[in-house]
Write a protein that holds these residues in place. Structure first.
Motif, PDB file in Angstrom:
ATOM      1  N   ARG A 121      -3.167   4.091  10.870  1.00 32.31           N
ATOM      2  CA  ARG A 121      -4.430   3.380  10.621  1.00 32.31           C
ATOM      3  C   ARG A 121      -4.164   1.983  10.034  1.00 32.31           C
ATOM      4  O   ARG A 121      -4.781   1.004  10.429  1.00 32.31           O
ATOM      5  CB  ARG A 121      -5.330   4.179   9.689  1.00 32.31           C
ATOM      6  N   PHE A 122      -3.236   1.908   9.078  1.00 34.46           N
ATOM      7  CA  PHE A 122      -2.909   0.615   8.486  1.00 34.46           C
ATOM      8  C   PHE A 122      -2.357  -0.341   9.539  1.00 34.46           C
ATOM      9  O   PHE A 122      -2.743  -1.506   9.622  1.00 34.46           O
ATOM     10  CB  PHE A 122      -1.897   0.768   7.339  1.00 34.46           C
ATOM     11  N   GLU A 150      -5.043  -1.725  11.870  1.00 31.62           N
ATOM     12  CA  GLU A 150      -5.776  -2.842  11.256  1.00 31.62           C
ATOM     13  C   GLU A 150      -4.901  -4.099  11.185  1.00 31.62           C
ATOM     14  O   GLU A 150      -5.378  -5.209  11.403  1.00 31.62           O
ATOM     15  CB  GLU A 150      -6.271  -2.452   9.863  1.00 31.62           C
ATOM     16  N   ILE A 156       0.845  -1.190   0.000  1.00 35.60           N
ATOM     17  CA  ILE A 156       0.000   0.000   0.000  1.00 35.60           C
ATOM     18  C   ILE A 156       0.883   1.243   0.000  1.00 35.60           C
ATOM     19  O   ILE A 156       2.068   1.174   0.352  1.00 35.60           O
ATOM     20  CB  ILE A 156      -0.961   0.048   1.221  1.00 35.60           C
ATOM     21  N   THR A 157       0.286   2.356  -0.379  1.00 38.15           N
ATOM     22  CA  THR A 157       0.968   3.637  -0.286  1.00 38.15           C
ATOM     23  C   THR A 157       0.254   4.463   0.772  1.00 38.15           C
ATOM     24  O   THR A 157      -0.956   4.655   0.710  1.00 38.15           O
ATOM     25  CB  THR A 157       0.951   4.372  -1.642  1.00 38.15           C
ATOM     26  N   SER A 158       1.009   4.907   1.744  1.00 35.72           N
ATOM     27  CA  SER A 158       0.483   5.752   2.815  1.00 35.72           C
ATOM     28  C   SER A 158       0.850   7.192   2.485  1.00 35.72           C
ATOM     29  O   SER A 158       2.019   7.495   2.255  1.00 35.72           O
ATOM     30  CB  SER A 158       1.101   5.343   4.157  1.00 35.72           C
ATOM     31  N   LYS A 159      -0.154   8.047   2.464  1.00 35.53           N
ATOM     32  CA  LYS A 159       0.079   9.440   2.086  1.00 35.53           C
ATOM     33  C   LYS A 159       0.451  10.330   3.258  1.00 35.53           C
ATOM     34  O   LYS A 159       0.837  11.482   3.065  1.00 35.53           O
ATOM     35  CB  LYS A 159      -1.150   9.984   1.373  1.00 35.53           C
ATOM     36  N   ASN A 160       0.299   9.800   4.489  1.00 40.24           N
ATOM     37  CA  ASN A 160       0.653  10.609   5.651  1.00 40.24           C
ATOM     38  C   ASN A 160       0.779   9.695   6.877  1.00 40.24           C
ATOM     39  O   ASN A 160       0.481   8.506   6.814  1.00 40.24           O
ATOM     40  CB  ASN A 160      -0.375  11.725   5.900  1.00 40.24           C
ATOM     41  N   GLU A 161       1.239  10.279   7.953  1.00 47.96           N
ATOM     42  CA  GLU A 161       1.465   9.519   9.189  1.00 47.96           C
ATOM     43  C   GLU A 161       0.170   8.882   9.697  1.00 47.96           C
ATOM     44  O   GLU A 161       0.170   7.747  10.162  1.00 47.96           O
ATOM     45  CB  GLU A 161       2.050  10.453  10.250  1.00 47.96           C
ATOM     46  N   ARG A 162      -0.935   9.600   9.582  1.00 47.44           N
ATOM     47  CA  ARG A 162      -2.221   9.084  10.044  1.00 47.44           C
ATOM     48  C   ARG A 162      -2.611   7.802   9.297  1.00 47.44           C
ATOM     49  O   ARG A 162      -3.107   6.852   9.893  1.00 47.44           O
ATOM     50  CB  ARG A 162      -3.307  10.164   9.889  1.00 47.44           C
ATOM     51  N   GLU A 163      -2.362   7.747   7.998  1.00 45.71           N
ATOM     52  CA  GLU A 163      -2.671   6.539   7.216  1.00 45.71           C
ATOM     53  C   GLU A 163      -1.772   5.376   7.624  1.00 45.71           C
ATOM     54  O   GLU A 163      -2.212   4.231   7.656  1.00 45.71           O
ATOM     55  CB  GLU A 163      -2.548   6.814   5.723  1.00 45.71           C
ATOM     56  N   THR A 164      -0.519   5.659   7.936  1.00 46.00           N
ATOM     57  CA  THR A 164       0.393   4.600   8.395  1.00 46.00           C
ATOM     58  C   THR A 164      -0.094   4.039   9.719  1.00 46.00           C
ATOM     59  O   THR A 164      -0.129   2.824   9.909  1.00 46.00           O
ATOM     60  CB  THR A 164       1.829   5.149   8.533  1.00 46.00           C
TER      61      THR A 164
END
Length: 137
Positions: free
Chosen positions: A13-14, A17, A3-11
């Motif tokens: 969140r991933f 999960e 996956i590609t994380s666009k910011n720290e928050r997405e990292t």
């Protein structure tokens, strides 16, 4: 999986999960250069395990331990260890082979000789600014 994380928050969140699929005794090895997001990933994983305290890099302490709702979390940074013998001498094997915890290891290649065969590897790669590529192997 990649996956590609666009910011720290997405990292975060991933990783949150990702933590849902972990069981006691799992060892998660994080690969990536300095600043790639290994500790950020660990923060999300800790949240997924029900750990609410601040997660910091154990670069100088080598090991940080946290109690979670589901499991303990042992966060190891092997950056300063020269080899597996140093890890054994510091007693890290007691933590690495704990069946009631999740173990996250940064710079795992420094101590790979003593790690269990069953590992979950996560690679974090800097793409640009806050963008990271996360590959689960």
């Amino acid at each position: 999986m990649k996956i590609t994380s666009k910011n720290e928050r997405e990292t975060v969140r991933f990783a949150f999960e990702f933590a849902k699929g972990l069981k006691g005794g799992d060892v998660v090895c994080l690969d990536g250069d300095l600043g790639a997001g290994k500790t950020t990933f660990t923060k999300g994983l800790a949240k997924g395990l029900g750990i609410d305290c601040e997660i910091t890099s154990p670069t100088f302490s080598i090991l940080n331990a946290y109690d979670g709702n589901r499991f303990k979390l042992y966060h190891i940074d092997a950056y300063r260890l020269k080899n597996a013998e140093e890890a054994v001498a510091t007693g890290l094997c007691d933590y690495i082979f704990s069946n009631d915890a999740i173990v996250v290891i940064e710079w795992f290649e420094n101590i790979s000789q003593i790690l269990p065969k069953e590992l979950k590897k996560v690679s974090l790669r800097y793409v640009r600014d806050n963008v990271r590529e996360i590959i689960v192997m």
